[in-house]
Design a protein around this motif. Structure first.
Motif, mmCIF file in Angstrom:
data_model
loop_
_atom_site.group_PDB
_atom_site.id
_atom_site.type_symbol
_atom_site.label_atom_id
_atom_site.label_comp_id
_atom_site.label_asym_id
_atom_site.label_seq_id
_atom_site.Cartn_x
_atom_site.Cartn_y
_atom_site.Cartn_z
ATOM 1 N N GLU A 66 -49.008 26.951 42.005
ATOM 2 C CA GLU A 66 -49.520 27.150 40.652
ATOM 3 C C GLU A 66 -50.515 28.293 40.619
ATOM 4 N N ARG A 87 -44.787 25.834 39.543
ATOM 5 C CA ARG A 87 -43.549 25.479 40.233
ATOM 6 C C ARG A 87 -42.924 26.722 40.884
ATOM 7 N N TYR A 94 -38.066 31.915 42.014
ATOM 8 C CA TYR A 94 -38.191 31.640 40.587
ATOM 9 C C TYR A 94 -39.469 30.856 40.345
ATOM 10 N N CYS A 95 -39.905 30.856 39.093
ATOM 11 C CA CYS A 95 -41.099 30.103 38.711
ATOM 12 C C CYS A 95 -41.015 29.729 37.241
ATOM 13 N N ASN A 96 -41.933 28.879 36.840
ATOM 14 C CA ASN A 96 -42.043 28.448 35.455
ATOM 15 C C ASN A 96 -43.226 29.179 34.821
ATOM 16 N N GLY A 98 -45.919 29.001 31.726
ATOM 17 C CA GLY A 98 -46.498 28.128 30.711
ATOM 18 C C GLY A 98 -47.636 28.830 30.003
ATOM 19 N N GLU A 132 -38.709 30.844 34.230
ATOM 20 C CA GLU A 132 -38.238 29.842 33.273
ATOM 21 C C GLU A 132 -39.355 29.449 32.313
ATOM 22 N N VAL A 133 -38.962 29.189 31.073
ATOM 23 C CA VAL A 133 -39.851 28.591 30.083
ATOM 24 C C VAL A 133 -39.170 27.293 29.664
ATOM 25 N N ILE A 134 -39.852 26.186 29.889
ATOM 26 C CA ILE A 134 -39.298 24.870 29.559
ATOM 27 C C ILE A 134 -40.222 24.240 28.530
ATOM 28 N N ARG A 160 -36.477 15.734 30.243
ATOM 29 C CA ARG A 160 -37.067 16.680 31.192
ATOM 30 C C ARG A 160 -38.587 16.637 31.257
ATOM 31 N N VAL A 172 -34.375 24.850 27.994
ATOM 32 C CA VAL A 172 -34.624 25.696 29.159
ATOM 33 C C VAL A 172 -34.277 27.126 28.753
ATOM 34 N N SER A 174 -34.747 31.328 30.122
ATOM 35 C CA SER A 174 -35.037 32.098 31.328
ATOM 36 C C SER A 174 -35.036 33.591 31.033
#
Length: 193
Positions: A66, A87, A94-96, A98, A132-134, A160, A172, A174
């Motif tokens: 993080e 993540r 890859y990463c998320n 936020g 990624e944006v979740i 999720r 999801v 990306s």
């Protein structure tokens, strides 16, 4: 790794211990909205939780997956929100991504500006192949930001996200390295609109 992103009126940088009070104030100002979408935002949120979070961010290279940043208004020094890469999977690259903006500062394009720059940073400087944006399907504001920064909608991941006792389906999105504009590849830090 040290990162500072200057967007003119905004400065995005890592937190320091001196930011505890400012971040806590921003969280409390936004708690009703944050508690809908952030697992950590709860009714009895305490300043000690802010201090623990900031402490965990002081050495991100050794702490894990993080990387959190404060969004500061340059003129006032006020924290307008947070953005981060979490993540982080360095093996699969890859990463998320936020983000959140304090309630009193929404509607000014802050999340879009910062998310765009941070996604570009992850893809160009950190060597990620995918960001990624979740976001929960009901979180219209976050979904709008994902689309504004050029993230491609891939599908709904069922059950999720969990906030408190409630489970949410999530879109999801990306951005992959080949999505970057020519300017971003040269390091200017712009993703297509």
């Amino acid at each position: 790794m040290q990162i500072e992103i200057d967007t003119g009126d905004l400065l995005v940088r890592r937190f320091t211990r001196q930011d505890v009070d400012l971040l806590y104030e921003a969280i409390i100002d936004s708690l009703p909205e944050l508690s809908r979408w952030m697992w950590w935002a709860h009714e009895n949120y305490a300043k000690s939780e802010t201090a623990t979070f900031i402490e965990s961010q002081l050495n991100p290279e050794t702490e894990g997956d993080e990387d959190g940043f404060g969004i500061f208004e340059k003129g006032s020094g006020q924290i307008l929100g947070c953005a981060g890469l979490n993540r982080v999977d360095r093996i699969n690259k890859y990463c998320n991504l936020g983000y959140w903006v304090r309630s009193s500062a929404t509607g000014r394009g802050i999340a879009t500006t910062v998310a765009r720059r941070l996604a570009t940073f992850a893809l160009t400087e950190l060597g990620m192949n995918r960001v990624e944006v979740i976001a929960a399907v009901e979180n219209v504001a976050s979904l709008r930001v994902a689309e504004k920064i050029g993230a491609k909608r891939e599908g709904i991941a069922r059950c999720r996200l969990t906030f408190g006792e409630k489970v949410h389906d999530a879109w999801v999105h990306s951005i992959i390295r080949s999505d970057l504009s020519c300017e971003a590849r040269r390091g200017i830090g712009i993703l297509p609109m």
